[in-house]
Design a protein around this motif. Sequence first.
Motif, PDB file in Angstrom:
ATOM      1  N   TYR A 154      30.544  47.395  49.187  1.00 40.72           N
ATOM      2  CA  TYR A 154      31.536  47.160  48.132  1.00 40.72           C
ATOM      3  C   TYR A 154      31.866  45.679  48.119  1.00 40.72           C
ATOM      4  CZ  TYR A 154      31.740  52.156  48.381  1.00 40.72           C
ATOM      5  OH  TYR A 154      31.361  53.471  48.367  1.00 40.72           O
ATOM      6  N   SER A 155      32.005  45.104  46.902  1.00 37.52           N
ATOM      7  CA  SER A 155      32.315  43.681  46.826  1.00 37.52           C
ATOM      8  C   SER A 155      33.479  43.417  45.887  1.00 37.52           C
ATOM      9  CB  SER A 155      31.096  42.887  46.322  1.00 37.52           C
ATOM     10  OG  SER A 155      31.450  41.536  46.089  1.00 37.52           O
ATOM     11  N   GLU A 156      34.281  42.407  46.238  1.00 35.77           N
ATOM     12  CA  GLU A 156      35.286  41.892  45.309  1.00 35.77           C
ATOM     13  C   GLU A 156      34.566  41.349  44.077  1.00 35.77           C
ATOM     14  OE1 GLU A 156      37.707  38.777  47.045  1.00 35.77           O
ATOM     15  OE2 GLU A 156      38.267  40.032  48.748  1.00 35.77           O
ATOM     16  N   SER A 157      35.287  41.161  42.980  1.00 31.59           N
ATOM     17  CA  SER A 157      34.696  40.556  41.780  1.00 31.59           C
ATOM     18  C   SER A 157      35.246  39.138  41.599  1.00 31.59           C
ATOM     19  CB  SER A 157      35.021  41.410  40.560  1.00 31.59           C
ATOM     20  OG  SER A 157      36.404  41.325  40.288  1.00 31.59           O
ATOM     21  N   MET A 196      29.130  36.146  39.179  1.00 30.16           N
ATOM     22  CA  MET A 196      29.190  37.521  38.670  1.00 30.16           C
ATOM     23  C   MET A 196      27.844  37.980  38.130  1.00 30.16           C
ATOM     24  SD  MET A 196      31.771  39.276  39.286  1.00 30.16           S
ATOM     25  CE  MET A 196      31.861  40.650  38.141  1.00 30.16           C
ATOM     26  N   ALA A 253      23.989  44.586  41.984  1.00 23.59           N
ATOM     27  CA  ALA A 253      24.636  45.895  41.982  1.00 23.59           C
ATOM     28  C   ALA A 253      24.028  46.831  40.943  1.00 23.59           C
ATOM     29  CB  ALA A 253      26.130  45.728  41.698  1.00 23.59           C
ATOM     30  N   ILE A 289      30.586  46.789  42.656  1.00 21.14           N
ATOM     31  CA  ILE A 289      31.606  45.744  42.485  1.00 21.14           C
ATOM     32  C   ILE A 289      32.916  46.411  42.089  1.00 21.14           C
ATOM     33  CG2 ILE A 289      32.223  43.656  41.210  1.00 21.14           C
ATOM     34  CD1 ILE A 289      29.193  43.394  40.604  1.00 21.14           C
ATOM     35  N   LYS A 312      36.785  45.906  40.650  1.00 20.92           N
ATOM     36  CA  LYS A 312      37.679  44.993  39.942  1.00 20.92           C
ATOM     37  C   LYS A 312      39.090  45.542  39.925  1.00 20.92           C
ATOM     38  CE  LYS A 312      34.708  42.846  36.467  1.00 20.92           C
ATOM     39  NZ  LYS A 312      34.359  42.771  35.050  1.00 20.92           N
ATOM     40  N   VAL A 323      29.963  48.823  38.340  1.00 17.66           N
ATOM     41  CA  VAL A 323      31.285  48.207  38.476  1.00 17.66           C
ATOM     42  C   VAL A 323      32.335  49.300  38.377  1.00 17.66           C
ATOM     43  CG1 VAL A 323      32.907  46.526  37.502  1.00 17.66           C
ATOM     44  CG2 VAL A 323      30.443  46.132  37.309  1.00 17.66           C
ATOM     45  N   LEU A 325      25.860  38.925  41.191  1.00 17.51           N
ATOM     46  CA  LEU A 325      26.437  40.125  41.817  1.00 17.51           C
ATOM     47  C   LEU A 325      26.135  41.362  40.984  1.00 17.51           C
ATOM     48  CD1 LEU A 325      30.059  39.411  43.140  1.00 17.51           C
ATOM     49  CD2 LEU A 325      28.198  40.515  44.407  1.00 17.51           C
ATOM     50  N   LEU A 326      26.305  41.231  39.646  1.00 18.41           N
ATOM     51  CA  LEU A 326      26.066  42.378  38.761  1.00 18.41           C
ATOM     52  C   LEU A 326      24.621  42.824  38.848  1.00 18.41           C
ATOM     53  CD1 LEU A 326      28.187  41.206  35.700  1.00 18.41           C
ATOM     54  CD2 LEU A 326      28.449  43.403  36.864  1.00 18.41           C
TER      55      LEU A 326
END
Length: 355
Positions: free
Chosen positions: A326-329, A340, A347, A251, A253, A351, A343-344
């Motif tokens: 890869y991901s946006e947050s 989140m 992942a 992720i 940021k 981050v 996603l966390l």
Amino acid sequence: MDTKIEKLTAGTEAFSQREEEVLRRAGSIIKEGGLVAFPTETVYGLGGDALNRESARRIYAAKGRPSDNPLIVHICQFEQIHAIVSELPRDARRLAEAFWPGPLTMILPKSPCVPDETTGGLDTVAIRLPSNPIARKLIAYSGGYVAAPSANLSGRPSPTAPDAVAEDLGGRIEMILDGGDVGIGLESTIVDLTVSPPQILRPGYVTQEMLRQVLEKVDTDVTILAGDTGQAPRAPGMKYRHYAPKGELVIVKGEPDKVAAYMNSQAALDSERGERTGIIGTKRWLSLYRADVVKCLGESGDVESAARNLYAVLRQMDQEQVGRIYSESFAEQGLGEAIMNRLLKAAGFRVVEVS
Ligand code: AMP
Ligand code: MG
């Protein structure tokens, strides 16, 4: 085993005669100890008889789920709760009035009729009353108490569409009820009412702000958004690396242009090493991204659509055999907190903050 797939009109209360017949048959399968996957408003569930220890064992086996990870018991009428709890605090009644039927699960002290297999040996039970009409009718035809974890293989993203259920559980269960795509896309909010003040064990569509309008005080399990607390999560299932795609997810940021620059440069390096690369983002920034596979979660700022699309996008990354993602947050407030959290966990809490 041959898994029967039955299509039902999604979201309607008025089922045709054929659909009623299918639901009655599905209910009989569950009553006889079999397993049926069905849509709920959150994700697809894998249903078995919650009061039958053999059914619970079969659920763990079909999913490959560790048996210390308890199941949520689904009911279709509030009054049914009395038979499976040993105590019903006032806060539980107030939450049920405000959020049931809907995406809220309550943890309460269990009564002896709920087998240890269903609760993973705990003396508490997780209970939810879903709003999806297919789910409710199936529960009614199944005898009223359906244990239903998400209908995925353990460790994979929860299924939000019937083909994702078939991909994971085809050949392992008796029937899949196909009710189309689900509406919410993330699992229910779990609130533990056996502690004071009540505590959120898993964030979901019912947010902390919404709960605060009903309860005087509500806490959040500290492990929800942090990977290194040294503490075990209070919902046993939250300790597993859940919701995960096969590729490695990171992720990122920061300011959108810097996030894009970082993702693109990392993806270029990964490509040089022979990895297939993927980027998950929202519409406004999508044209900035350079990777083998770029997937959109919806309009930037639209958290509802991000929640609805997240698991399908993670599964698409697997289908496209992406090795590095890869991901946006998302801002950790409102529904963003649940997004989140998932996603966390997907992942493994990797981050990167770019500045
Ligand atoms: P799933 O059914 O896949 O949505 O996962 C259910 C979640 O609820 C898991 O994280 C479980 O650990 C949690 N859960 C179920 N029953 C209890 C309980 N009695 N106490 C705490 N957490 C529970
Ligand atoms: Mg699950």
